[in-house]
Write a protein that holds these residues in place. Structure first.
Motif, PDB file in Angstrom:
ATOM      1  N   THR A 115       0.611  -1.478   0.297  1.00  0.00           N
ATOM      2  CA  THR A 115       0.326  -0.168  -0.274  1.00  0.00           C
ATOM      3  C   THR A 115       1.003   1.061   0.156  1.00  0.00           C
ATOM      4  OG1 THR A 115      -0.102  -0.502   2.900  1.00  0.00           O
ATOM      5  CG2 THR A 115      -1.802  -0.659   0.970  1.00  0.00           C
ATOM      6  N   GLN A 118       0.513   4.203  -3.164  1.00  0.00           N
ATOM      7  CA  GLN A 118       0.738   5.038  -2.905  1.00  0.00           C
ATOM      8  C   GLN A 118       1.578   6.112  -3.525  1.00  0.00           C
ATOM      9  OE1 GLN A 118      -0.934   5.951   1.316  1.00  0.00           O
ATOM     10  NE2 GLN A 118      -2.211   3.905   1.369  1.00  0.00           N
ATOM     11  N   ASP A 148      -7.049  -0.634  -4.906  1.00  0.00           N
ATOM     12  CA  ASP A 148      -7.505  -0.963  -3.777  1.00  0.00           C
ATOM     13  C   ASP A 148      -7.949  -1.993  -3.224  1.00  0.00           C
ATOM     14  OD1 ASP A 148     -10.296  -1.346  -4.066  1.00  0.00           O
ATOM     15  OD2 ASP A 148     -10.867  -2.918  -5.327  1.00  0.00           O
ATOM     16  N   LYS A 201      -5.837  -2.407  -0.418  1.00  0.00           N
ATOM     17  CA  LYS A 201      -6.803  -1.937   0.794  1.00  0.00           C
ATOM     18  C   LYS A 201      -7.770  -3.060   1.496  1.00  0.00           C
ATOM     19  CE  LYS A 201      -9.847   2.315   1.218  1.00  0.00           C
ATOM     20  NZ  LYS A 201     -10.395   3.816   0.427  1.00  0.00           N
ATOM     21  N   SER A 224      -6.260  -5.130   3.644  1.00  0.00           N
ATOM     22  CA  SER A 224      -5.780  -4.556   4.946  1.00  0.00           C
ATOM     23  C   SER A 224      -7.043  -4.720   5.971  1.00  0.00           C
ATOM     24  CB  SER A 224      -5.624  -3.155   3.959  1.00  0.00           C
ATOM     25  OG  SER A 224      -4.967  -2.811   5.652  1.00  0.00           O
ATOM     26  N   SER A 225      -7.815  -4.347   4.909  1.00  0.00           N
ATOM     27  CA  SER A 225      -9.664  -4.372   5.706  1.00  0.00           C
ATOM     28  C   SER A 225      -9.549  -5.832   6.144  1.00  0.00           C
ATOM     29  CB  SER A 225     -10.725  -4.326   4.752  1.00  0.00           C
ATOM     30  OG  SER A 225     -10.649  -2.483   4.326  1.00  0.00           O
ATOM     31  N   ASP A 239      -1.318   3.274   6.893  1.00  0.00           N
ATOM     32  CA  ASP A 239      -1.805   4.689   5.335  1.00  0.00           C
ATOM     33  C   ASP A 239      -0.468   5.603   4.712  1.00  0.00           C
ATOM     34  OD1 ASP A 239      -3.876   5.741   4.121  1.00  0.00           O
ATOM     35  OD2 ASP A 239      -2.793   7.260   4.524  1.00  0.00           O
TER      36      ASP A 239
END
Lengths: 442, 155
Positions: A238, A242, A265, A268, A271-272, B124
């Motif tokens: 990720t 990014q 996507d 992400k 990761s969830s 993040d």
């Protein structure tokens, strides 16, 4: 006394006694323990025994004889004051033990020799007690039949004395209870076997339970470690995706930008999923002890945590006064929050209305979280509680499908059960049971 | 903008076995205003060798700040931390533990071993950058780092 026993050995009527010295020793001990009162009987052992049938000359006696001989048991009598001169045993002896009346009576210690060796010691004690105290003897002895079979007799005997207190005669009845005993033993054996099997099965279950608890704990630990360790490489994917987007978007062609978006996507979502898996595994590994917990307070916390969603959807969320249950507060908040959150998320066109009601049962509280949302088709009522199972596409209703799986795990950890009652378009009611108070047997 | 006496660059020792994280931290620490020189080593033994100027590191500069990962091959971050904080020549160097762990036990152990602070790496990227830049702002701008000239133990 021992001399008399030796004397008996030489008697022509008792040729087999040499092999049964213990038999006579036991009998002699009983008689000697009784003392002088039994001397005539003891002396009588030396004399040639005379078996007397009942005098058939008397019609009255004949009637009694018939009466006695009809009794389906061995009736016996022996005079004690005139040596061993007079004795009686009813003819049932032959049917039961295979010895004729004559055989039985001609040998004054035949009966004693036929008593099972293991029961002789007990007879000695119990007979002595009868002779000394005058109390009736009531006991069960095993007796060997002519063919060696063991017969169980329930024996009732009594000693009768002369007016001057001297022993007169002994009489009694012996009932053949072999079948009863056999049945009893079979029953006991069956019972023992059953008990053994119950014990084995219980032990098996306990082992299986231990095993299950262990593998559950291992699985939870595994899920925790795996999801934690999986986050590391995923963070690399990720982060650098990014970074790639940040610095190079628009510098490749349109395809490249699209591919990058798919990577971002996918990473992400993964990761969830990992985070949700971690949260799911924590229900078991991070759970706290169950203590009395006020569900009204729990409801308020959950509602407060959802206030942004409630305001946005203009939902009306109400509740009956809620009871105190045995619970882990953090997990109960999560339970209510997930259910209320779902009710808001899966809303229909009408203004959202959710109500929490409660009903007291014998051991549990039955909670109902009822909404007026889109509802669930009955065939999916079980599936909604399975981890990562979703009924809608992600675009319409986002999420990994973990919420209800966590609810189920929380309720089950609290010893309860959760299910849903619903029809499409008619809203859904999620029901769950929580224990009213601590279970004592643990 | 430079608060250091001789306005030299700030020396940072980064103990991190994941080259991706090394790169990300370097990216995040890069700033036009403060010149930061980062030396990255991949395990605890290497870090201690550098700090003690052993072997290949005989000419190494003592860092102004150590960024320490916990999950390291061979010697764990906690072990490295314990050695640094028990060494009277090294214990003044601020150690910022930067870990992906959020576990209470890891955090408590780090502080018990006298970590100067504990930071969890955000998943993040933007948040990761924010955190690293916050570390830079605080430790290189706000904080007075220990002086070099005063003898150990002197007040």
């Amino acid at each position: 006394m021992l001399q008399k026993v030796t004397g008996l050995e030489s008697s022509e009527h008792l040729p087999s006694l040499t092999e049964a010295e213990d038999v006579l020793q036991g009998l002699a001990d009983v008689y000697s323990s009784v003392g002088t009162a039994m001397q005539p009987f003891a002396t009588g052992l030396l004399n040639k025994p005379v078996a007397l049938a009942l005098d058939q000359s008397s019609a009255v006696v004949a009637r009694y004889k018939t009466l006695i001989e009809q009794i389906p048991a061995v009736v016996f009598m022996a005079l004690l004051d005139k040596g061993i001169g007079e004795a009686y045993v009813s003819p049932q002896i032959e049917a039961i033990l295979g010895f004729s009346q004559e055989e039985w009576l001609n040998d004054p210690v035949r009966w004693y020799r036929q008593v099972h060796p293991d029961d002789r010691g007990r007879w000695n004690v119990e007979a002595s007690e009868m002779f000394l105290s005058g109390k009736p003897l009531r006991s069960v002895y095993r007796v060997l039949a002519r063919d060696g079979k063991v017969v169980s007799f329930h024996c009732e005997a009594k000693m009768v004395r002369h007016d001057d207190g001297q022993p007169w005669f002994i009489h009694g009845v012996a009932f053949d209870i072999t079948e009863l005993k056999t049945a009893e033993e079979k029953l006991k054996k069956a019972h023992d076997e059953l008990e053994l099997r119950v014990r084995e099965r219980t032990a098996e279950l306990a082992r299986a339970n231990d095993h299950l608890a262990k593998s559950n704990a291992e699985l939870e630990q595994f899920a925790y470690v795996a999801s934690h360790d999986l986050q590391e490489p995923l963070r690399m994917i990720t982060s650098f995706t990014q970074l790639l987007v940040k610095r190079y978007r628009g510098q490749f062609d349109v395809d490249a930008d699209e591919f990058i978006d798919y990577i971002a996507d996918g990473a992400k979502r993964m990761s969830s999923l990992i985070n949700d898996l971690l949260e799911y595994s924590r229900v078991g590994t991070r759970g706290r002890a169950l203590v009395p917990t006020d569900c009204s307070a729990v409801f308020e916390v959950a509602r407060n945590n959802l206030r942004v969603a409630i305001e946005e959807s203009e939902a009306t969320i109400t509740s009956d006064p809620l009871p105190t249950v045995m619970g882990d507060e953090t997990q109960l908040v999560q339970l209510f929050q997930n259910l209320l959150g779902n009710a808001i998320k899966f809303r229909g066109d009408r203004p959202v209305k959710v109500h929490v009601s409660v009903e007291q049962q014998q051991r549990n509280w039955l909670f109902r979280v009822s909404d007026n949302g889109i509802g669930i088709e009955p065939q999916y009522a079980e599936r909604v509680f399975v981890i990562f199972q979703r009924l809608h596409n992600r675009a319409t209703y986002p999420g990994t499908g973990i919420g209800l799986a966590i609810c189920k795990k929380i309720v089950e950890r609290h010893g309860g059960r959760i299910w849903v009652e619903s029809q499409p378009g008619a809203g859904a009611t999620f029901c769950f049971l929580l224990q009213r108070r601590e279970q004592r047997n643990r | 903008m430079c608060d250091l006496p001789d306005c030299r660059s700030i020396e940072v020792l980064l103990v991190e076995d994941n080259p991706g994280d090394v790169r990300l931290i370097k990216e995040a620490l890069n700033d036009a205003k403060i010149h930061v020189h980062i030396t990255a080593v991949h395990d605890g033994a290497e870090a201690l060798a550098l700090l003690r100027r052993e072997g290949d590191y005989s000419t190494a500069t003592t860092p102004d700040l150590i960024l320490l990962d916990l999950n390291l091959p061979r010697m764990s971050g906690h072990e490295v931390l314990a050695v640094i904080k028990q060494d009277e020549h090294l214990r003044r160097i601020p150690v910022v533990v930067v870990s992906s762990s959020k576990a209470d036990r890891d955090i408590a152990t780090a502080y018990d071993l006298h970590a100067n602070c504990f930071v969890t790496k955000p998943v993040d990227l933007d948040q990761f950058f924010e955190v690293v830049q916050a570390i830079r702002e605080f430790w290189f701008v706000v904080v007075k780092l220990p002086p070099e000239q005063i003898a150990d133990g002197a007040t």
